[in-house]
Design a protein around this motif. Structure first.
Motif, PDB file in Angstrom:
ATOM      1  N   GLN A   3      -9.080  43.433  -6.867  1.00 39.88           N
ATOM      2  CA  GLN A   3      -9.644  42.169  -7.314  1.00 39.88           C
ATOM      3  C   GLN A   3      -9.894  41.247  -6.139  1.00 39.88           C
ATOM      4  O   GLN A   3      -9.224  41.307  -5.124  1.00 39.88           O
ATOM      5  CB  GLN A   3      -8.691  41.478  -8.289  1.00 39.88           C
ATOM      6  CG  GLN A   3      -8.480  42.249  -9.554  1.00 39.88           C
ATOM      7  CD  GLN A   3      -7.462  41.555 -10.442  1.00 39.88           C
ATOM      8  OE1 GLN A   3      -6.690  40.746  -9.983  1.00 39.88           O
ATOM      9  NE2 GLN A   3      -7.470  41.895 -11.700  1.00 39.88           N
ATOM     10  N   LYS A   4     -10.878  40.361  -6.309  1.00 39.05           N
ATOM     11  CA  LYS A   4     -11.151  39.358  -5.291  1.00 39.05           C
ATOM     12  C   LYS A   4     -10.736  38.000  -5.817  1.00 39.05           C
ATOM     13  O   LYS A   4     -10.793  37.736  -7.003  1.00 39.05           O
ATOM     14  CB  LYS A   4     -12.628  39.355  -4.935  1.00 39.05           C
ATOM     15  CG  LYS A   4     -13.050  40.655  -4.295  1.00 39.05           C
ATOM     16  CD  LYS A   4     -14.222  40.460  -3.420  1.00 39.05           C
ATOM     17  CE  LYS A   4     -14.537  41.792  -2.765  1.00 39.05           C
ATOM     18  NZ  LYS A   4     -15.389  41.672  -1.651  1.00 39.05           N
ATOM     19  N   THR A  15      -7.498  31.571  -8.126  1.00 38.22           N
ATOM     20  CA  THR A  15      -6.902  32.459  -9.107  1.00 38.22           C
ATOM     21  C   THR A  15      -7.549  33.837  -9.003  1.00 38.22           C
ATOM     22  O   THR A  15      -8.565  34.000  -8.339  1.00 38.22           O
ATOM     23  CB  THR A  15      -7.083  31.892 -10.541  1.00 38.22           C
ATOM     24  OG1 THR A  15      -6.460  32.769 -11.459  1.00 38.22           O
ATOM     25  CG2 THR A  15      -8.542  31.733 -10.894  1.00 38.22           C
ATOM     26  N   LEU A  16      -6.970  34.814  -9.656  1.00 40.37           N
ATOM     27  CA  LEU A  16      -7.554  36.147  -9.735  1.00 40.37           C
ATOM     28  C   LEU A  16      -8.241  36.358 -11.082  1.00 40.37           C
ATOM     29  O   LEU A  16      -8.875  37.383 -11.296  1.00 40.37           O
ATOM     30  CB  LEU A  16      -6.480  37.222  -9.529  1.00 40.37           C
ATOM     31  CG  LEU A  16      -5.875  37.283  -8.126  1.00 40.37           C
ATOM     32  CD1 LEU A  16      -4.743  38.297  -8.098  1.00 40.37           C
ATOM     33  CD2 LEU A  16      -6.922  37.643  -7.102  1.00 40.37           C
ATOM     34  N   ARG A  17      -8.116  35.408 -11.968  1.00 40.21           N
ATOM     35  CA  ARG A  17      -8.700  35.521 -13.308  1.00 40.21           C
ATOM     36  C   ARG A  17     -10.112  34.951 -13.338  1.00 40.21           C
ATOM     37  O   ARG A  17     -10.522  34.230 -12.435  1.00 40.21           O
ATOM     38  CB  ARG A  17      -7.827  34.768 -14.300  1.00 40.21           C
ATOM     39  CG  ARG A  17      -6.422  35.295 -14.349  1.00 40.21           C
ATOM     40  CD  ARG A  17      -5.591  34.492 -15.296  1.00 40.21           C
ATOM     41  NE  ARG A  17      -4.201  34.953 -15.267  1.00 40.21           N
ATOM     42  CZ  ARG A  17      -3.221  34.333 -15.861  1.00 40.21           C
ATOM     43  NH1 ARG A  17      -3.431  33.231 -16.541  1.00 40.21           N
ATOM     44  NH2 ARG A  17      -2.001  34.804 -15.781  1.00 40.21           N
ATOM     45  N   GLU A  18     -10.846  35.257 -14.416  1.00 38.74           N
ATOM     46  CA  GLU A  18     -12.207  34.743 -14.551  1.00 38.74           C
ATOM     47  C   GLU A  18     -12.226  33.292 -15.011  1.00 38.74           C
ATOM     48  O   GLU A  18     -13.217  32.592 -14.815  1.00 38.74           O
ATOM     49  CB  GLU A  18     -13.005  35.611 -15.521  1.00 38.74           C
ATOM     50  CG  GLU A  18     -13.275  36.993 -14.967  1.00 38.74           C
ATOM     51  CD  GLU A  18     -14.252  37.782 -15.805  1.00 38.74           C
ATOM     52  OE1 GLU A  18     -15.023  37.162 -16.562  1.00 38.74           O
ATOM     53  OE2 GLU A  18     -14.241  39.008 -15.693  1.00 38.74           O
ATOM     54  N   PHE A  19     -11.139  32.854 -15.645  1.00 35.83           N
ATOM     55  CA  PHE A  19     -11.012  31.475 -16.081  1.00 35.83           C
ATOM     56  C   PHE A  19      -9.710  30.909 -15.525  1.00 35.83           C
ATOM     57  O   PHE A  19      -8.698  31.605 -15.445  1.00 35.83           O
ATOM     58  CB  PHE A  19     -11.020  31.379 -17.610  1.00 35.83           C
ATOM     59  CG  PHE A  19     -12.335  31.801 -18.198  1.00 35.83           C
ATOM     60  CD1 PHE A  19     -13.405  30.923 -18.241  1.00 35.83           C
ATOM     61  CD2 PHE A  19     -12.507  33.081 -18.692  1.00 35.83           C
ATOM     62  CE1 PHE A  19     -14.621  31.307 -18.764  1.00 35.83           C
ATOM     63  CE2 PHE A  19     -13.712  33.482 -19.216  1.00 35.83           C
ATOM     64  CZ  PHE A  19     -14.782  32.589 -19.258  1.00 35.83           C
ATOM     65  N   SER A  29     -16.519  33.421  -7.472  1.00 36.37           N
ATOM     66  CA  SER A  29     -16.057  34.088  -6.261  1.00 36.37           C
ATOM     67  C   SER A  29     -15.917  33.087  -5.124  1.00 36.37           C
ATOM     68  O   SER A  29     -16.809  32.275  -4.878  1.00 36.37           O
ATOM     69  CB  SER A  29     -17.033  35.187  -5.859  1.00 36.37           C
ATOM     70  OG  SER A  29     -16.615  35.802  -4.659  1.00 36.37           O
ATOM     71  N   ALA A  30     -14.805  33.142  -4.423  1.00 41.53           N
ATOM     72  CA  ALA A  30     -14.546  32.220  -3.322  1.00 41.53           C
ATOM     73  C   ALA A  30     -15.134  32.721  -2.013  1.00 41.53           C
ATOM     74  O   ALA A  30     -15.076  32.023  -1.005  1.00 41.53           O
ATOM     75  CB  ALA A  30     -13.043  32.007  -3.167  1.00 41.53           C
TER      76      ALA A  30
END
Length: 51
Positions: A3-4, A15-19, A29-30
């Motif tokens: 994961q990004k 965070t690693l989550r979509e929300f 995406s950072a």
């Protein structure tokens, strides 16, 4: 770990989550887009960024 990391649009937390787990905002995406000197759409992307 494939994961990004992502960044929340509302509160700016990572965070690693979509929300975002804190505010519930959408996370994007950072990481910046990959640079290529042969980018065929780079000119249009820069024009859109200027407004």
């Amino acid at each position: 770990m494939g994961q990004k990391i992502r960044k929340c649009k509302n509160c700016g937390r990572y965070t690693l989550r979509e929300f975002c787990p804190v505010c519930g905002g959408e996370a994007f995406s950072a990481h910046p887009a990959r640079f290529s000197p042969k980018d065929p759409y780079g000119r249009y992307r820069r024009l859109a960024k200027k407004g």
